[in-house]
Design an enzyme around this catalytic site. Structure first.
Site, PDB file in Angstrom:
ATOM      1  N   HIS A  29       0.965  -0.971   0.101  1.00  0.00           N
ATOM      2  CA  HIS A  29      -0.041  -0.158  -0.049  1.00  0.00           C
ATOM      3  C   HIS A  29       0.773   1.206   0.017  1.00  0.00           C
ATOM      4  O   HIS A  29       1.943   1.297   0.885  1.00  0.00           O
ATOM      5  CB  HIS A  29      -0.998   0.130   1.342  1.00  0.00           C
ATOM      6  CG  HIS A  29      -2.126   1.029   1.196  1.00  0.00           C
ATOM      7  ND1 HIS A  29      -1.883   2.284   1.225  1.00  0.00           N
ATOM      8  CD2 HIS A  29      -3.396   0.817   0.705  1.00  0.00           C
ATOM      9  CE1 HIS A  29      -3.161   2.805   0.969  1.00  0.00           C
ATOM     10  NE2 HIS A  29      -3.967   1.816   0.787  1.00  0.00           N
ATOM     11  N   HIS A  30       0.615   2.264  -0.803  1.00  0.00           N
ATOM     12  CA  HIS A  30       1.181   3.375  -0.967  1.00  0.00           C
ATOM     13  C   HIS A  30       1.267   4.404   0.375  1.00  0.00           C
ATOM     14  O   HIS A  30       2.291   5.151   0.576  1.00  0.00           O
ATOM     15  CB  HIS A  30       0.495   4.441  -1.713  1.00  0.00           C
ATOM     16  CG  HIS A  30       1.367   5.246  -2.670  1.00  0.00           C
ATOM     17  ND1 HIS A  30       2.663   5.645  -2.090  1.00  0.00           N
ATOM     18  CD2 HIS A  30       1.569   5.536  -4.142  1.00  0.00           C
ATOM     19  CE1 HIS A  30       3.403   6.142  -3.046  1.00  0.00           C
ATOM     20  NE2 HIS A  30       2.798   6.125  -4.340  1.00  0.00           N
ATOM     21  N   CYS A  31       0.349   3.907   1.431  1.00  0.00           N
ATOM     22  CA  CYS A  31       0.542   4.577   2.791  1.00  0.00           C
ATOM     23  C   CYS A  31       1.892   4.229   3.531  1.00  0.00           C
ATOM     24  O   CYS A  31       2.331   5.059   4.467  1.00  0.00           O
ATOM     25  CB  CYS A  31      -0.573   4.640   3.602  1.00  0.00           C
ATOM     26  SG  CYS A  31      -0.555   2.825   4.250  1.00  0.00           S
TER      27      CYS A  31
END
Length: 471
Positions: free
Chosen positions: A136-138
């Site tokens: 996930h990009h987070c």
């Protein structure tokens, strides 16, 4: 407490704003040779992945968003929930492989578990197998993710193209420079004046960049490449020789990123024409992420990016003039203060109470967006071929996510001797994603073929072909 930054949370909020969006990014590593014993692969991958704290942590949000979410250990963590195995259907070619990739990447990650998956893929033709990492990009930006994934290879991180990044080359900034110890009052006044002047200049520079970003985001742009996305994706990839790209850079005094974006420009120009659109100077406003990561933060698993919003010159048909225009526009964007404005905005957001930041973020993300057409991000990868369980990784394909009305996204990765383009597209809106990839390769080949053709510079600075009679 290890809390998420405002930028980390923005990726979660953007995903929450659209049920058809998954903001996980991927890296597909294609390995030569037969798939080793599955248990050996599983043990090797598991040992390396679980050594990264983020891969055994989950996000815990605070009641009423009184403070930023935090990373906490997953007490029920099991690597078997994250490492999966699948196979490519016959004939096992790249199209079949990217069909599997699309199926994996379009599904959201479970937020009750650590936000990653690892897929071991068998059934490829030409005696190959693959590993798809989905993160996930987070958790991380492209550069942090590339560094992290390189650490999973037999050699570890090794040498990479990251040293060429502008932020890496810049001197670390430690705030206002302390005044030299001196008893000379005149020297104090001089140092105070220099500091005030530098701060004023920096603020004005960032303000100018912020104004340009705002103007770009408010401008309307009608294109079939923007709009709502479905829950299905298509993927394609293009691969070009870094040696050819280097020859182009040397011949026309441009950067690798200039060449890559010129190829992207030419590909989108062809796509717009196929759709019956008339490419103009402002038809392809592009979100170009810019790394703000310095050399002392290469091993940090987080997001450290700003952005630029140049309009790529799809109105220009001549390949050399197109390349020159890309170079000029990127240089103008770099010098305008856009990247400094984005960085300051993120830093300021981290200082505001999170409840306020969250409300503003959600409101902005849900505003309709019709100005930016695509995203093109350039990620420096390893300079040498990696090995996994003793086998050579022949190709690494970056897989970018799409969201916020962008129906396509392109990630560009320099790996060993090649520059690899990974393209993500909405399934319904962009059925010609393979043509986008093929046109990128064609554009680079065309520029490489022009390297040895005699050109001369005209009085206005452009290049023109020298006729045989005048050579």
């Amino acid at each position: 407490m290890d809390r998420l930054t405002a930028l980390d949370v923005a990726f979660l909020e953007a995903e929450d704003a659209d049920s058809n969006v998954s903001l996980a990014m991927g890296a597909l590593s294609i390995v030569e040779g037969s798939l080793p014993d599955y248990r050996a692969v599983l043990d090797s991958v598991s040992d390396r992945l679980t050594s990264v704290p983020r891969f055994t942590q989950v996000i815990r949000r605070q009641p009423f968003d009184l403070s930023a979410p935090e990373w906490v250990d997953d007490t029920n963590f099991s690597v078997m929930r994250h490492v999966r195995r699948t196979a490519v259907p016959a004939p096992g070619d790249d199209d079949a492989l990217f069909g599997v990739v699309a199926d994996v990447m379009e599904r959201r990650l479970d937020r009750d578990r650590p936000l990653w998956e690892c897929w071991i893929i068998d059934g490829l033709d030409d005696d190959r197998w693959a590993i798809l990492m989905k993160i996930h990009h987070c958790i991380a930006d492209g550069i942090a993710a590339a560094h992290l994934l390189a650490c999973l290879s037999d050699e570890g991180a090794g040498d990479s193209f990251v040293s060429e990044l502008r932020a890496i080359k810049e001197q670390p900034h430690h705030g206002i420079r302390m005044m030299d110890l001196t008893l000379n009052p005149a020297r104090w006044v001089h140092q105070l004046w220099d500091t005030a002047t530098a701060l004023t200049s920096a603020v004005a520079h960032a303000a100018d960049g912020a104004a340009q970003i705002t103007a770009g985001l408010l401008s309307a742009n009608s294109s079939s490449l923007t709009g709502p996305v479905t829950g299905l994706r298509r993927h394609a990839s293009a691969q070009v020789s870094l040696k050819d790209v280097g020859r182009i850079c040397h011949a026309f005094d441009v950067t690798i990123n200039d060449v890559a974006l010129a190829a992207v420009t030419d590909s989108y120009r062809a796509a717009m024409i196929r759709r019956g659109e008339h490419p103009s100077a402002t038809s392809l406003r592009t979100l170009v992420p810019v790394s703000m990561r310095r050399s002392d933060a290469l091993d940090r698993t987080d997001n450290r990016v700003s952005m630029m919003l140049p309009c790529l010159p799809v109105d220009e048909y001549d390949p050399v003039q197109q390349l020159r225009a890309v170079h000029r526009r990127l240089e103008r964007a770099k010098s305008s203060g856009q990247r400094q404005a984005g960085s300051l905005f993120v830093s300021a957001a981290n200082l505001i109470p999170f409840g306020v930041t969250a409300l503003v973020m959600r409101a902005l993300i849900r505003l309709p967006q019709q100005s930016v057409v695509t995203v093109a991000t350039n990620v420096p990868g390893p300079r040498q071929h990696l090995r996994l369980l003793g086998q050579r990784v022949v190709r690494v394909v970056p897989i970018p996510p799409i969201a916020l009305g962008l129906r396509t996204g392109i990630a560009i990765l320099s790996y060993a001797d090649d520059l690899v383009f990974g393209i993500t597209a909405d399934y319904d809106a962009v059925p010609d994603v393979n043509a986008l990839a093929a046109d990128i390769q064609r554009a680079v080949a065309r520029l490489a073929a022009l390297v040895d053709v005699p050109y001369r510079r005209t009085s206005n600075g452009t290049l023109t072909l020298v006729s045989p009679a005048n050579r």
